[in-house]
Design a protein around this motif. Structure first.
Motif: not given
Ligand code: PHB
Ligand code: FE
Length: 327
Positions: A254-260, A280-283
């Motif tokens: 996730q490079l910016s903002d937010q996704i569910t 910054g999160d990685v999955s």
């Protein structure tokens, strides 16, 4: 083998101005609001905008990796040469009632039918790749067409954006203004001083600036290629118009903002988890799930794909695990 490429499109249009289509034992029709799909054991109804957004991606991505579920009932499975078109195949209730139905088609046949349907059913006001904020309506009686939008090619660098002869960074002059949601993104480009003799091999570009100028949503483009490793960033807003059933592991950064992400069992649709990804999160999405993303603000996501044709078979036969890494 001869492949019959004639699209089975009705000679006449219906009362709302749209043609009807047949492919195998399936038939497809639309009216002002809805799309109607019929097959020998049943029928299905979808909102025209949701159907066209999914159809647009299935066409532009040439049936993508694994399964493209238009919703919980209808979709396609890519066998890379042939495609299954199914109804209820990945839906536990349809399966248990033995009402699911699937047909295997030569890729060019389904490709031409889907392209023709997308072209006929998309009005001039509607762009299926655009954010709902940046397009007009999909609804109403037949009103013109939007060929420029529905024939967009998926952008794919051969080596990397910025290298000579390859895809180049986007500019105003090329028709890619900065998106309204990314007005604050730094537009400076890295300065690269290349040693003589290496001009063909060394380049750099700002990925954030590149993505800030994307005019489509939920449409990964390839920006760099290293053997089978593809970096496929994309800009997202509203809902991923398909539920993607994986045939391999995919990594998300996730490079910016937010996704569910709503994550379900690939075969039954049973809920498995909800993954909230912040900047910054990685999955890693396993190879036996399906997923659909929700992005409340336009966001930047890097999808990392392994393009190897050996992987689906290795995973399906149990030779490779459905998850990417053992900690
Ligand atoms: C995915 O299915 O992994 C996917 C598809 C399109 C996107 C992002 C992710 O824009
Ligand atoms: Fe996916």
């Amino acid at each position: 083998m001869t492949i019959q490429l004639d699209v089975d499109r009705s000679a006449d249009v219906n009362a709302d101005g749209y043609h009807e289509f047949k492919l195998g034992e399936f038939s497809f029709g639309r009216d002002e609001f809805f799309v109607y799909i019929k097959w020998p054991t049943g029928g299905h109804i979808m909102s025209a905008d949701a159907f066209l957004r999914a159809l647009q991606r299935d066409v532009a991505w040439d049936f993508f990796y694994g399964i493209v579920n238009f919703d919980g009932v209808f979709g396609t499975v890519n066998h890379y040469g042939t495609v299954d078109m199914f109804a209820g195949r990945y839906n536990d209730s349809y399966r248990k009632a033995e009402l699911d139905y699937s047909e295997n088609l030569e890729t060019p046949v389904i490709r031409e039918t889907f392209k023709s349907m997308l072209s006929d059913w998309t009005n001039q006001s509607f762009d299926p790749f655009a954010s709902p904020h940046e397009t007009g309506s999909a609804f109403g009686v037949k009103n013109g067409a939007n060929e420029a939008a529905v024939t967009r090619q998926r952008v794919a660098a051969a080596r990397m954006v910025g290298l000579p002869g390859d895809q180049q960074p986007r500019t105003d002059e090329m028709g890619f203004p900065i998106n309204r949601m990314f007005a604050d993104v730094d537009q400076s480009e890295p300065v690269v001083e290349v040693e003589p003799g290496f001009e063909d091999e060394v380049a750099a570009f700002s990925l954030f600036a590149y993505l800030s100028r994307s005019n489509v949503t939920w449409n990964p483009s390839v920006v760099s290629v290293c053997k089978d490793s593809l970096a496929c960033p994309t800009t997202e807003e509203y809902i991923l118009p398909i539920i993607h059933g994986n045939d391999r592991v995919e990594w998300f950064i996730q490079l910016s903002d937010q996704i569910t992400w709503e994550v379900e069992d690939r075969d039954t649709g049973a809920v498995r988890s909800r993954v909230v990804m912040k900047a910054g999160d990685v999955s890693a999405m396993p190879a036996d799930i399906r997923h659909q993303g929700y992005s409340p603000k336009r966001s930047m996501l890097l999808v990392w794909e392994n393009n190897s044709q050996a992987i689906p078979e290795a995973i399906a036969s149990g030779k490779a695990p459905t998850y990417p890494i053992e900690f």
